[in-house]
Design a protein around this motif. Structure first.
Motif, mmCIF file in Angstrom:
data_model
loop_
_atom_site.group_PDB
_atom_site.id
_atom_site.type_symbol
_atom_site.label_atom_id
_atom_site.label_comp_id
_atom_site.label_asym_id
_atom_site.label_seq_id
_atom_site.Cartn_x
_atom_site.Cartn_y
_atom_site.Cartn_z
ATOM 1 N N ILE A 312 -80.328 60.098 -26.620
ATOM 2 C CA ILE A 312 -79.642 59.499 -27.762
ATOM 3 C C ILE A 312 -79.634 57.985 -27.592
ATOM 4 C CG2 ILE A 312 -77.482 59.351 -29.043
ATOM 5 C CD1 ILE A 312 -76.850 62.184 -28.065
ATOM 6 N N ASN A 313 -80.272 57.315 -28.513
ATOM 7 C CA ASN A 313 -80.291 55.858 -28.521
ATOM 8 C C ASN A 313 -79.140 55.390 -29.406
ATOM 9 O OD1 ASN A 313 -80.845 53.082 -29.152
ATOM 10 N ND2 ASN A 313 -82.956 53.397 -28.480
ATOM 11 N N TRP A 314 -78.035 54.976 -28.787
ATOM 12 C CA TRP A 314 -76.841 54.608 -29.534
ATOM 13 C C TRP A 314 -77.062 53.335 -30.349
ATOM 14 C CZ3 TRP A 314 -73.617 58.375 -29.989
ATOM 15 C CH2 TRP A 314 -73.427 59.290 -28.946
ATOM 16 N N GLN A 315 -77.833 52.413 -29.796
ATOM 17 C CA GLN A 315 -78.036 51.136 -30.472
ATOM 18 C C GLN A 315 -78.821 51.315 -31.775
ATOM 19 O OE1 GLN A 315 -79.981 48.229 -27.990
ATOM 20 N NE2 GLN A 315 -78.867 46.543 -28.945
ATOM 21 N N LYS A 316 -79.871 52.146 -31.733
ATOM 22 C CA LYS A 316 -80.707 52.377 -32.912
ATOM 23 C C LYS A 316 -80.244 53.571 -33.730
ATOM 24 C CE LYS A 316 -84.893 50.370 -30.900
ATOM 25 N NZ LYS A 316 -86.324 50.615 -30.565
ATOM 26 N N GLN A 317 -79.246 54.313 -33.207
ATOM 27 C CA GLN A 317 -78.719 55.507 -33.866
ATOM 28 C C GLN A 317 -79.828 56.521 -34.171
ATOM 29 O OE1 GLN A 317 -76.346 53.588 -37.116
ATOM 30 N NE2 GLN A 317 -74.608 54.540 -36.080
ATOM 31 N N ILE A 318 -80.524 56.877 -33.088
ATOM 32 C CA ILE A 318 -81.626 57.831 -33.186
ATOM 33 C C ILE A 318 -81.513 58.856 -32.063
ATOM 34 C CG2 ILE A 318 -84.130 58.119 -32.917
ATOM 35 C CD1 ILE A 318 -84.505 55.481 -34.332
ATOM 36 N N MET A 319 -81.713 60.113 -32.418
ATOM 37 C CA MET A 319 -81.870 61.169 -31.424
ATOM 38 C C MET A 319 -83.364 61.366 -31.184
ATOM 39 S SD MET A 319 -79.062 64.053 -32.596
ATOM 40 C CE MET A 319 -79.134 63.748 -34.375
ATOM 41 N N ASN A 320 -83.797 61.200 -29.960
ATOM 42 C CA ASN A 320 -85.198 61.396 -29.600
ATOM 43 C C ASN A 320 -85.343 62.728 -28.876
ATOM 44 O OD1 ASN A 320 -86.506 58.767 -30.347
ATOM 45 N ND2 ASN A 320 -84.927 57.973 -28.976
ATOM 46 N N PHE A 321 -85.915 63.717 -29.556
ATOM 47 C CA PHE A 321 -86.168 65.023 -28.954
ATOM 48 C C PHE A 321 -87.613 65.080 -28.471
ATOM 49 C CE2 PHE A 321 -82.485 66.171 -31.522
ATOM 50 C CZ PHE A 321 -81.801 67.039 -30.674
ATOM 51 N N GLN A 322 -87.789 65.664 -27.290
ATOM 52 C CA GLN A 322 -89.128 65.895 -26.767
ATOM 53 C C GLN A 322 -89.197 67.274 -26.126
ATOM 54 O OE1 GLN A 322 -91.297 62.463 -24.843
ATOM 55 N NE2 GLN A 322 -89.233 61.670 -24.671
ATOM 56 N N ILE A 323 -90.353 67.902 -26.232
ATOM 57 C CA ILE A 323 -90.669 69.086 -25.450
ATOM 58 C C ILE A 323 -91.687 68.644 -24.415
ATOM 59 C CG2 ILE A 323 -91.678 71.388 -25.484
ATOM 60 C CD1 ILE A 323 -88.903 71.213 -26.795
ATOM 61 N N LYS A 324 -91.397 68.926 -23.139
ATOM 62 C CA LYS A 324 -92.243 68.417 -22.066
ATOM 63 C C LYS A 324 -92.754 69.558 -21.182
ATOM 64 C CE LYS A 324 -90.660 63.646 -21.646
ATOM 65 N NZ LYS A 324 -90.328 62.591 -20.665
ATOM 66 N N GLY A 325 -93.945 69.353 -20.611
ATOM 67 C CA GLY A 325 -94.585 70.360 -19.783
ATOM 68 C C GLY A 325 -94.380 70.144 -18.300
ATOM 69 N N GLU A 326 -95.201 70.826 -17.494
ATOM 70 C CA GLU A 326 -95.010 70.857 -16.040
ATOM 71 C C GLU A 326 -95.100 69.481 -15.387
ATOM 72 O OE1 GLU A 326 -96.761 74.028 -13.658
ATOM 73 O OE2 GLU A 326 -97.397 74.987 -15.519
ATOM 74 N N ASP A 327 -95.905 68.601 -15.929
ATOM 75 C CA ASP A 327 -96.042 67.258 -15.359
ATOM 76 C C ASP A 327 -95.137 66.249 -16.045
ATOM 77 O OD1 ASP A 327 -98.013 68.116 -13.556
ATOM 78 O OD2 ASP A 327 -99.574 67.910 -15.079
ATOM 79 N N GLY A 328 -94.215 66.742 -16.878
ATOM 80 C CA GLY A 328 -93.341 65.847 -17.611
ATOM 81 C C GLY A 328 -94.024 65.199 -18.798
ATOM 82 N N GLU A 329 -95.233 65.699 -19.166
ATOM 83 C CA GLU A 329 -95.952 65.104 -20.282
ATOM 84 C C GLU A 329 -95.368 65.596 -21.598
ATOM 85 O OE1 GLU A 329 -98.259 68.971 -19.610
ATOM 86 O OE2 GLU A 329 -97.002 67.560 -18.494
ATOM 87 N N PRO A 330 -95.209 64.707 -22.575
ATOM 88 C CA PRO A 330 -94.667 65.108 -23.879
ATOM 89 C C PRO A 330 -95.663 65.999 -24.632
ATOM 90 C CG PRO A 330 -94.485 62.726 -23.543
ATOM 91 C CD PRO A 330 -95.402 63.247 -22.491
ATOM 92 N N LEU A 331 -95.175 67.127 -25.122
ATOM 93 C CA LEU A 331 -95.981 68.058 -25.894
ATOM 94 C C LEU A 331 -95.593 68.064 -27.367
ATOM 95 C CD1 LEU A 331 -95.782 71.034 -23.357
ATOM 96 C CD2 LEU A 331 -97.603 69.312 -23.537
ATOM 97 N N LEU A 332 -94.333 67.776 -27.644
ATOM 98 C CA LEU A 332 -93.809 67.664 -29.007
ATOM 99 C C LEU A 332 -92.786 66.537 -29.030
ATOM 100 C CD1 LEU A 332 -92.986 71.253 -30.409
ATOM 101 C CD2 LEU A 332 -94.668 69.637 -31.318
#
Length: 338
Positions: A312-332
């Motif tokens: 949660i970025n309070w300053q920009k008022q944005i929720m950043n959701f990510q789905i990540k894999g085994e190496d921590g790489e963003p998939l979604l």
């Protein structure tokens, strides 16, 4: 050495100004620090668990179990307790617990019976074992109530996040099948009267900036043949109507169960968007996935091991959701303003 009062006062003033700026900077950094929640489901205690290392590297404030935290389809509570013990002492999970607050709810396999509901005979004993695993205090209201539902409040510098954990098992009515498909139960309940009353009051009274509603089974998708709120159409409508009526700020649904990850988005009758982030596949995923309909889906379906992450970025008022894999790489990825 000659003492110079003017020079001393000048140095003192500079020192105070530097200290004040440093303190203000530190306070600002703390106020703007993102709140981080990691979450996931479908975790078989006897399989390899490669995701704890990348999850720990995210330095989450909270880890949330979304159900199927272990697999213990049994009426034998000693066998279930042994399964929880294996998971509790798993080295990666032990390391996570040392630095991260843990919250969670169950689904069917840790409840004790596949696709189980209110007629499971060991549900009260099973509930206590779940709460033991989550290290819930002996004085916790969850110990005395019928069902494991609860809400957690996380606050930093006055910025509140509420995590509602719904129990979709303890009070759930039964479903029948025809030709391998669930027959919708038009009159049955998922949550039961007491839990509905609790949820309605809690949402009406929430003044949190972010309200996350976690359900072990999916809420928005309607078309697939597996467990989902759409198997109880009136219950699903009641939940969506409640969200629209109470209008809690920053509402997002979280779910598990499916051994896939996907993001669903629908528009409520009043025009408000509602997102659901599904994260399911900590130790085993639906690798044979070849497609299924979901008219609410945005983006692709992930069918490899993964975990969910919210920052949660309070300053920009944005929720950043990510789905990540085994190496921590963003998939979604999905950004949701609030």
């Amino acid at each position: 050495m000659k003492f110079n009062l003017s020079e001393f006062l000048s140095l003192l003033l500079v020192s105070l100004l530097v200290g004040s700026c440093s303190s203000a900077s530190t306070k600002t950094d703390e106020e703007n620090k993102p709140f981080t929640l990691a979450f996931g489901s479908c975790n078989r205690q006897l399989l390899d668990q490669p995701l704890w290392k990348p999850i720990i590297s995210e330095n989450p404030d909270v880890w949330a179990w979304l159900g199927d935290n272990i697999y213990a389809d049994t009426h034998d509570m000693q066998e279930m307790a042994a399964g929880y013990s294996i998971q509790f002492n798993q080295p990666g999970y032990q390391e996570l617990r040392q630095s991260t607050r843990v919250a969670g709810i169950w689904d069917d396999h840790d409840y004790g019976i596949n696709d189980g509901g209110k007629y499971y005979s060991q549900k009260d004993s099973s509930q206590q074992l779940l709460l033991d695993f989550l290290e819930e205090p002996a004085s916790s209201p969850r110990r005395a109530q019928k069902g494991a539902y609860t809400v957690h409040t996380f606050a930093s510098e006055g910025k509140q996040v509420k995590l509602f954990l719904l129990d979709t098992r303890y009070h759930r009515d039964t479903l029948s099948k025809e030709n391998g498909q669930y027959v919708p139960n038009q009159k049955g309940t998922i949550l039961g009267d007491a839990q509905w009353k609790w949820l309605e009051e809690a949402l009406e009274n929430s003044d949190a900036a972010i309200n996350l509603i976690a359900s072990s089974i999916q809420v928005i998708p309607e078309e697939h043949r597996f467990e989902k709120w759409a198997n109880f159409p009136q219950e699903r409508k009641r939940l969506l109507d409640l969200i629209q009526k109470t209008h809690p700020k920053g509402t997002v649904l979280l779910s598990g169960d499916r051994h896939i990850s996907e993001i669903s988005r629908m528009t409520l009758e009043n025009g408000d968007p509602l997102y659901e982030i599904t994260s399911s596949g900590l130790t085993h995923a639906y690798t044979a996935y070849s497609g299924e309909p979901n008219r609410y889906r945005i983006g692709k379906v992930i069918h490899q091991l993964h975990y969910g992450l919210l920052q949660i970025n309070w300053q920009k008022q944005i929720m950043n959701f990510q789905i990540k894999g085994e190496d921590g790489e963003p998939l979604l990825k999905q950004e949701i303003p609030f």
